[in-house]
Design a protein around this motif. Structure first.
Motif, PDB file in Angstrom:
ATOM      1  N   HIS A 134       8.860   3.717   0.745  1.00  0.00           N
ATOM      2  CA  HIS A 134       7.591   3.369   1.385  1.00  0.00           C
ATOM      3  C   HIS A 134       6.892   2.203   0.682  1.00  0.00           C
ATOM      4  CE1 HIS A 134       4.542   4.851   4.298  1.00  0.00           C
ATOM      5  NE2 HIS A 134       3.765   4.087   3.548  1.00  0.00           N
ATOM      6  N   ALA A 135       6.775   2.284  -0.639  1.00  0.00           N
ATOM      7  CA  ALA A 135       6.046   1.260  -1.397  1.00  0.00           C
ATOM      8  C   ALA A 135       6.684   1.079  -2.765  1.00  0.00           C
ATOM      9  CB  ALA A 135       4.581   1.652  -1.552  1.00  0.00           C
ATOM     10  N   GLU A 147       3.124  -2.822  -3.421  1.00  0.00           N
ATOM     11  CA  GLU A 147       3.669  -3.610  -2.324  1.00  0.00           C
ATOM     12  C   GLU A 147       4.222  -2.679  -1.255  1.00  0.00           C
ATOM     13  OE1 GLU A 147       7.324  -6.801  -1.733  1.00  0.00           O
ATOM     14  OE2 GLU A 147       6.556  -6.402  -3.737  1.00  0.00           O
ATOM     15  N   ASP A 148       3.880  -2.934  -0.012  1.00  0.00           N
ATOM     16  CA  ASP A 148       4.397  -2.177   1.124  1.00  0.00           C
ATOM     17  C   ASP A 148       5.811  -2.674   1.418  1.00  0.00           C
ATOM     18  OD1 ASP A 148       4.904  -0.864   3.490  1.00  0.00           O
ATOM     19  OD2 ASP A 148       3.102  -1.562   4.507  1.00  0.00           O
ATOM     20  N   ASP A 150       7.939  -2.554   4.097  1.00  0.00           N
ATOM     21  CA  ASP A 150       8.274  -2.433   5.512  1.00  0.00           C
ATOM     22  C   ASP A 150       8.146  -0.987   6.004  1.00  0.00           C
ATOM     23  OD1 ASP A 150       8.958  -3.565   7.927  1.00  0.00           O
ATOM     24  OD2 ASP A 150      11.092  -3.167   7.665  1.00  0.00           O
ATOM     25  N   SER A 151       7.060  -0.312   5.609  1.00  0.00           N
ATOM     26  CA  SER A 151       6.859   1.080   6.024  1.00  0.00           C
ATOM     27  C   SER A 151       6.280   1.136   7.427  1.00  0.00           C
ATOM     28  CB  SER A 151       5.924   1.798   5.048  1.00  0.00           C
ATOM     29  OG  SER A 151       4.635   1.235   5.123  1.00  0.00           O
ATOM     30  N   GLY A 154       2.290   2.203   6.815  1.00  0.00           N
ATOM     31  CA  GLY A 154       1.540   1.304   5.959  1.00  0.00           C
ATOM     32  C   GLY A 154       1.069   1.855   4.634  1.00  0.00           C
ATOM     33  N   VAL A 155       0.486   0.938   3.864  1.00  0.00           N
ATOM     34  CA  VAL A 155      -0.084   1.222   2.550  1.00  0.00           C
ATOM     35  C   VAL A 155      -1.485   0.621   2.544  1.00  0.00           C
ATOM     36  CG1 VAL A 155       0.089   0.785   0.072  1.00  0.00           C
ATOM     37  CG2 VAL A 155       2.163   1.156   1.409  1.00  0.00           C
ATOM     38  N   LYS A 167      -5.850  -2.552   4.277  1.00  0.00           N
ATOM     39  CA  LYS A 167      -4.444  -2.301   4.590  1.00  0.00           C
ATOM     40  C   LYS A 167      -3.627  -3.478   4.092  1.00  0.00           C
ATOM     41  CE  LYS A 167      -1.223  -0.943   8.089  1.00  0.00           C
ATOM     42  NZ  LYS A 167      -0.982  -0.461   9.419  1.00  0.00           N
ATOM     43  N   GLN A 170       2.842  -6.278   4.712  1.00  0.00           N
ATOM     44  CA  GLN A 170       4.159  -5.959   4.171  1.00  0.00           C
ATOM     45  C   GLN A 170       4.660  -7.100   3.287  1.00  0.00           C
ATOM     46  OE1 GLN A 170       6.464  -4.920   7.613  1.00  0.00           O
ATOM     47  NE2 GLN A 170       5.543  -2.910   7.740  1.00  0.00           N
ATOM     48  N   GLU A 171       5.269  -6.697   2.190  1.00  0.00           N
ATOM     49  CA  GLU A 171       5.845  -7.599   1.195  1.00  0.00           C
ATOM     50  C   GLU A 171       4.827  -8.584   0.638  1.00  0.00           C
ATOM     51  OE1 GLU A 171       9.403  -9.308   2.795  1.00  0.00           O
ATOM     52  OE2 GLU A 171      10.258  -7.372   3.281  1.00  0.00           O
ATOM     53  N   ILE A 184      -0.776   6.029   0.800  1.00  0.00           N
ATOM     54  CA  ILE A 184       0.604   5.927   1.237  1.00  0.00           C
ATOM     55  C   ILE A 184       0.635   6.715   2.532  1.00  0.00           C
ATOM     56  CG2 ILE A 184       3.011   6.315   0.630  1.00  0.00           C
ATOM     57  CD1 ILE A 184       1.482   4.408  -1.289  1.00  0.00           C
TER      58      ILE A 184
END
Length: 192
Positions: A134-135, A147-148, A150-151, A154-155, A167, A170-171, A184
């Motif tokens: 996830h992160a 760092e997220d 590609d969940s 989200g994070v 929020k 990603q990356e 998470i």
């Protein structure tokens, strides 16, 4: 499925509240502009003008003091070293913790046969919303970054001096400090 619908509704309500706050901000700005126009251009009452000037100065002073205090809290949070991450339940009680001592990189996710994340959230309340990867947490020069990866859900991160959760894209790593709450999906982890 029922949990997912509830979470989606909660997210939609938060988004609607955020939009409503922005609309109210714009309305207040427009009303304030018309009020200033009336008092300083159309009206010649000096007492009213003096009262408004005093109000503006007091408001600016309060804003600057608030901003100064928030900046100091932010600086303190960034200079205080994070020693552990603590999983919180819905009531805010500590459920589990992970030490960050002697660590440089940690994967957050769910344990499976193929994946063994250092921070396993398989037993968290919202585990169904968490990806196996996830992160990612990385420590660079003593500063931790989340760092997220590609969940799906989200994070997010909420600073202790802020009311809104940011929020993450990603990356796109984000620095975390002492007192920050990581989301998470909907699972809360606080940095201590």
């Amino acid at each position: 499925m029922e949990k997912w619908t509830s979470l989606t509704n909660t997210y939609k309500k938060r988004q609607q509240a955020y939009v409503m706050i922005k609309v109210i901000d714009i309305l207040l700005l427009v009303v304030s502009a018309f009020l200033l126009l009336y008092i300083f251009i159309l009206n010649r009452d000096t007492l009213l003008q003096m009262i408004l000037i005093i109000f503006i100065i007091a408001s600016a002073a309060i804003f600057l003091i608030y901003h100064y205090v928030a900046t100091k809290k932010q600086a303190l949070a960034q200079t205080t070293a994070i020693e552990k991450l603590v999983l919180l339940n819905e009531q805010g009680q500590e459920v589990q913790e992970w030490s960050l001592t002697d660590e440089t990189s940690l994967l957050i996710g769910k344990k499976t046969v193929d994946y063994q994340p250092e921070i396993d959230l398989s037993h968290a309340e919202y585990a169904a919303l968490i990806n196996t990867e996830h992160a990612l947490l990385n420590c660079v020069d003593g500063i931790w970054y989340v760092e997220d990866i590609d969940s799906v859900n989200g994070v997010g991160i909420r600073k202790p001096y802020r009311h809104l959760t940011q929020k993450l894209k990603q990356e796109n790593p984000c620095a975390i400090g002492y007192g920050d709450i990581l989301y998470i999906a909907n699972t809360k982890i606080i940095a201590k």
